[in-house]
Scaffold this motif. Structure first.
Motif, PDB file in Angstrom:
ATOM      1  N   SER A 180       0.824  -1.250  -0.197  1.00  5.28           N
ATOM      2  CA  SER A 180      -0.065   0.103  -0.064  1.00  5.28           C
ATOM      3  C   SER A 180       0.762   1.280   0.081  1.00  5.28           C
ATOM      4  O   SER A 180       1.938   1.248   0.570  1.00  5.28           O
ATOM      5  N   LEU A 181       0.376   2.291  -0.761  1.00  2.16           N
ATOM      6  CA  LEU A 181       0.962   3.678  -0.651  1.00  2.16           C
ATOM      7  C   LEU A 181       0.583   4.058   0.782  1.00  2.16           C
ATOM      8  O   LEU A 181      -0.563   4.113   1.176  1.00  2.16           O
ATOM      9  N   MET A 182       1.426   4.685   1.570  1.00  2.95           N
ATOM     10  CA  MET A 182       1.343   5.229   2.879  1.00  2.95           C
ATOM     11  C   MET A 182       1.293   6.572   3.276  1.00  2.95           C
ATOM     12  O   MET A 182       2.026   7.231   2.668  1.00  2.95           O
ATOM     13  N   LEU A 183       0.544   7.117   4.084  1.00  2.00           N
ATOM     14  CA  LEU A 183       0.706   8.490   4.583  1.00  2.00           C
ATOM     15  C   LEU A 183       0.738   8.230   6.067  1.00  2.00           C
ATOM     16  O   LEU A 183      -0.191   8.195   6.959  1.00  2.00           O
ATOM     17  N   GLY A 184       2.135   8.427   6.508  1.00  2.00           N
ATOM     18  CA  GLY A 184       2.407   8.233   7.758  1.00  2.00           C
ATOM     19  C   GLY A 184       2.030   6.722   8.276  1.00  2.00           C
ATOM     20  O   GLY A 184       2.625   5.824   7.518  1.00  2.00           O
ATOM     21  N   SER A 185       1.190   6.384   9.031  1.00  2.00           N
ATOM     22  CA  SER A 185       0.833   5.096   9.534  1.00  2.00           C
ATOM     23  C   SER A 185      -0.382   4.823   8.924  1.00  2.00           C
ATOM     24  O   SER A 185      -0.882   3.601   9.350  1.00  2.00           O
ATOM     25  N   PHE A 186      -0.924   5.579   8.030  1.00  2.00           N
ATOM     26  CA  PHE A 186      -2.170   5.298   7.272  1.00  2.00           C
ATOM     27  C   PHE A 186      -1.975   4.713   5.826  1.00  2.00           C
ATOM     28  O   PHE A 186      -1.466   5.435   5.208  1.00  2.00           O
ATOM     29  N   LYS A 187      -2.765   3.829   5.573  1.00  2.00           N
ATOM     30  CA  LYS A 187      -2.848   3.483   4.042  1.00  2.00           C
ATOM     31  C   LYS A 187      -3.578   4.378   3.232  1.00  2.00           C
ATOM     32  O   LYS A 187      -4.741   4.628   3.557  1.00  2.00           O
ATOM     33  N   MET A 188      -3.161   4.953   2.291  1.00  2.00           N
ATOM     34  CA  MET A 188      -3.447   6.078   1.720  1.00  2.00           C
ATOM     35  C   MET A 188      -5.010   5.563   0.814  1.00  2.00           C
ATOM     36  O   MET A 188      -5.842   6.613   0.830  1.00  2.00           O
ATOM     37  N   ALA A 189      -4.818   4.573   0.413  1.00  2.00           N
ATOM     38  CA  ALA A 189      -6.198   4.079  -0.391  1.00  2.00           C
ATOM     39  C   ALA A 189      -7.409   4.090   0.508  1.00  2.00           C
ATOM     40  O   ALA A 189      -8.622   4.323   0.161  1.00  2.00           O
ATOM     41  N   GLN A 190      -7.044   3.632   1.777  1.00  2.00           N
ATOM     42  CA  GLN A 190      -8.258   3.657   3.012  1.00  2.00           C
ATOM     43  C   GLN A 190      -8.629   4.861   3.277  1.00  2.00           C
ATOM     44  O   GLN A 190      -9.866   5.126   3.334  1.00  2.00           O
ATOM     45  N   VAL A 191      -7.961   5.660   3.396  1.00  2.00           N
ATOM     46  CA  VAL A 191      -7.948   7.333   3.668  1.00  2.00           C
ATOM     47  C   VAL A 191      -8.942   7.987   2.537  1.00  2.00           C
ATOM     48  O   VAL A 191     -10.069   8.470   2.723  1.00  2.00           O
ATOM     49  N   ILE A 192      -8.535   7.563   1.232  1.00  2.00           N
ATOM     50  CA  ILE A 192      -9.199   8.185   0.003  1.00  2.00           C
ATOM     51  C   ILE A 192     -10.724   7.331  -0.004  1.00  2.00           C
ATOM     52  O   ILE A 192     -11.595   8.127  -0.479  1.00  2.00           O
ATOM     53  N   SER A 193     -10.721   6.092   0.299  1.00  2.00           N
ATOM     54  CA  SER A 193     -11.777   5.437  -0.042  1.00  2.00           C
ATOM     55  C   SER A 193     -12.864   6.185   1.337  1.00  2.00           C
ATOM     56  O   SER A 193     -14.121   6.342   0.810  1.00  2.00           O
ATOM     57  N   VAL A 194     -12.469   6.226   2.249  1.00  3.11           N
ATOM     58  CA  VAL A 194     -13.437   7.045   3.488  1.00  3.11           C
ATOM     59  C   VAL A 194     -13.912   8.311   2.858  1.00  3.11           C
ATOM     60  O   VAL A 194     -15.052   8.515   2.809  1.00  3.11           O
ATOM     61  N   ALA A 195     -12.859   9.146   2.206  1.00  7.29           N
ATOM     62  CA  ALA A 195     -13.223  10.390   1.744  1.00  7.29           C
ATOM     63  C   ALA A 195     -14.545  10.181   0.626  1.00  7.29           C
ATOM     64  O   ALA A 195     -15.374  10.953   0.477  1.00  7.29           O
ATOM     65  N   LEU A 196     -14.171   9.340  -0.377  1.00  5.79           N
ATOM     66  CA  LEU A 196     -14.887   9.274  -1.502  1.00  5.79           C
ATOM     67  C   LEU A 196     -16.347   8.527  -1.118  1.00  5.79           C
ATOM     68  O   LEU A 196     -17.421   8.981  -1.487  1.00  5.79           O
ATOM     69  N   PHE A 197     -16.269   7.738  -0.189  1.00  7.44           N
ATOM     70  CA  PHE A 197     -17.559   7.169   0.230  1.00  7.44           C
ATOM     71  C   PHE A 197     -18.516   8.240   0.790  1.00  7.44           C
ATOM     72  O   PHE A 197     -19.526   8.408   0.504  1.00  7.44           O
ATOM     73  N   ILE A 198     -17.950   8.974   1.837  1.00  2.95           N
ATOM     74  CA  ILE A 198     -18.712  10.325   2.445  1.00  2.95           C
ATOM     75  C   ILE A 198     -19.301  11.110   1.326  1.00  2.95           C
ATOM     76  O   ILE A 198     -20.389  11.622   1.253  1.00  2.95           O
ATOM     77  N   LEU A 199     -18.354  11.395   0.466  1.00  2.02           N
ATOM     78  CA  LEU A 199     -18.770  12.304  -0.911  1.00  2.02           C
ATOM     79  C   LEU A 199     -19.777  11.696  -1.359  1.00  2.02           C
ATOM     80  O   LEU A 199     -20.907  12.470  -1.798  1.00  2.02           O
ATOM     81  N   GLY A 200     -19.716  10.501  -1.938  1.00  2.00           N
ATOM     82  CA  GLY A 200     -20.815   9.635  -2.546  1.00  2.00           C
ATOM     83  C   GLY A 200     -22.093   9.697  -1.762  1.00  2.00           C
ATOM     84  O   GLY A 200     -23.041   9.763  -2.354  1.00  2.00           O
ATOM     85  N   LEU A 201     -21.955   9.514  -0.516  1.00  2.00           N
ATOM     86  CA  LEU A 201     -23.439   9.470   0.356  1.00  2.00           C
ATOM     87  C   LEU A 201     -23.985  10.880   0.364  1.00  2.00           C
ATOM     88  O   LEU A 201     -25.011  10.818   0.161  1.00  2.00           O
ATOM     89  N   VAL A 202     -23.181  12.058   0.524  1.00  2.00           N
ATOM     90  CA  VAL A 202     -23.353  13.344   0.549  1.00  2.00           C
ATOM     91  C   VAL A 202     -24.345  13.446  -0.854  1.00  2.00           C
ATOM     92  O   VAL A 202     -25.394  14.239  -0.867  1.00  2.00           O
ATOM     93  N   LEU A 203     -23.571  13.219  -2.037  1.00  2.00           N
ATOM     94  CA  LEU A 203     -24.059  13.543  -3.116  1.00  2.00           C
ATOM     95  C   LEU A 203     -25.444  12.778  -3.443  1.00  2.00           C
ATOM     96  O   LEU A 203     -26.205  13.487  -3.797  1.00  2.00           O
ATOM     97  N   PHE A 204     -25.637  11.385  -3.030  1.00  2.00           N
ATOM     98  CA  PHE A 204     -26.611  10.705  -3.229  1.00  2.00           C
ATOM     99  C   PHE A 204     -27.911  11.316  -2.701  1.00  2.00           C
ATOM    100  O   PHE A 204     -28.982  11.586  -2.973  1.00  2.00           O
ATOM    101  N   VAL A 205     -27.649  11.762  -1.299  1.00  2.00           N
ATOM    102  CA  VAL A 205     -28.935  12.578  -0.362  1.00  2.00           C
ATOM    103  C   VAL A 205     -29.117  13.793  -1.038  1.00  2.00           C
ATOM    104  O   VAL A 205     -30.499  14.062  -1.194  1.00  2.00           O
ATOM    105  N   VAL A 206     -28.256  14.619  -1.345  1.00  2.00           N
ATOM    106  CA  VAL A 206     -28.485  15.926  -1.905  1.00  2.00           C
ATOM    107  C   VAL A 206     -29.241  15.927  -3.140  1.00  2.00           C
ATOM    108  O   VAL A 206     -30.252  16.699  -3.368  1.00  2.00           O
TER     109      VAL A 206
END
Length: 229
Positions: A180-206
């Motif tokens: 995995s590509l890392m950002l400190g101790s975090f896996k960057m793909a997981q960080v982006i996945s959380v962000a994109l999931f939240i974006l998708g959820l907000v978009l779906f509702v709005v």
């Protein structure tokens, strides 16, 4: 319009996928700048491609004053089936695998024998995370084809479902990845996945609340026929 849109989107996504990978491996590339262009040695990140590709679509659709989400809705089924196919490149390259496991565990999962053999690298068995993600994307492709036929699906909601679907699968599959590509101790793909999931959820509702039940529907004719070059 679609041909030109695809040309610029694919080009931007290709560059974005490479730059994303380089940025998170800068400790190496900062001392080996010439290697940045050596894409034949590997190093493309799908999240970088998605982000850069979306920016290209946004700029192009704004230029011709058409709805951005109408075209991302058109493209996401092709994108996710492309991801399902593309993951097999990891298998042939013997890369992007998961954690160490045993032959017995892989057989219990009913994974095809040729994949199990391919996951025997240097006498050690690994989880075929490429296979898990490929199946997840294939299932997502089917889901998107079904959803876009629903009567009251609105413009942009198909895109938001793609973002949520892929992000959920990638988050959990990434937990097993060993490269995995890392950002400190975090896996960057997981960080982006959380962000994109939240974006998708907000978009779906709005987007679902935009106008009345019959407004802004996916299947209605928009201003695409007014495009001029």
């Amino acid at each position: 319009f679609m041909f030109n849109l695809a040309f610029w989107t694919i080009l931007a996504a290709f560059v974005g996928a490479r730059l994303y990978y380089v940025v998170f491996n800068w400790s190496y590339y900062s001392s080996n700048l010439i290697d940045i262009i050596k894409i034949w040695e590997g190093g493309l990140a799908i999240h970088g491609g998605i982000i850069a590709g979306f920016i290209a679509i946004l700029l192009y659709t704004k230029k011709y004053q058409v709805r951005t989400f109408k075209f991302t809705d058109i493209l996401v089924p092709s994108l996710i089936i492309g991801q399902a196919i593309g993951r097999w490149g990891n298998f042939f390259n013997g890369e992007a695998h998961g954690a160490v496991t045993t032959l017995e565990n892989l057989q219990k999962l009913r994974i095809p024998e040729f994949i199990i053999k391919g996951m025997n690298i240097g006498g050690v068995y690994y989880h075929p995370t490429f296979f898990y993600e490929s199946l997840w994307c294939l299932l997502g492709f089917i889901v998107l084809l079904i959803v876009r036929r629903l009567k009251y699906i609105k413009v942009g909601q198909l895109t938001s479902i793609y973002l949520m679907w892929y992000s959920v699968g990638r988050f959990f599959i990434e937990a097993s990845r060993t490269d995995s590509l890392m950002l400190g101790s975090f896996k960057m793909a997981q960080v982006i996945s959380v962000a994109l999931f939240i974006l998708g959820l907000v978009l779906f509702v709005v987007l679902g609340q935009k106008g009345s039940k019959l407004d802004n529907l996916y299947g209605e004719i928009g201003n695409e026929e007014d495009i001029r070059f």
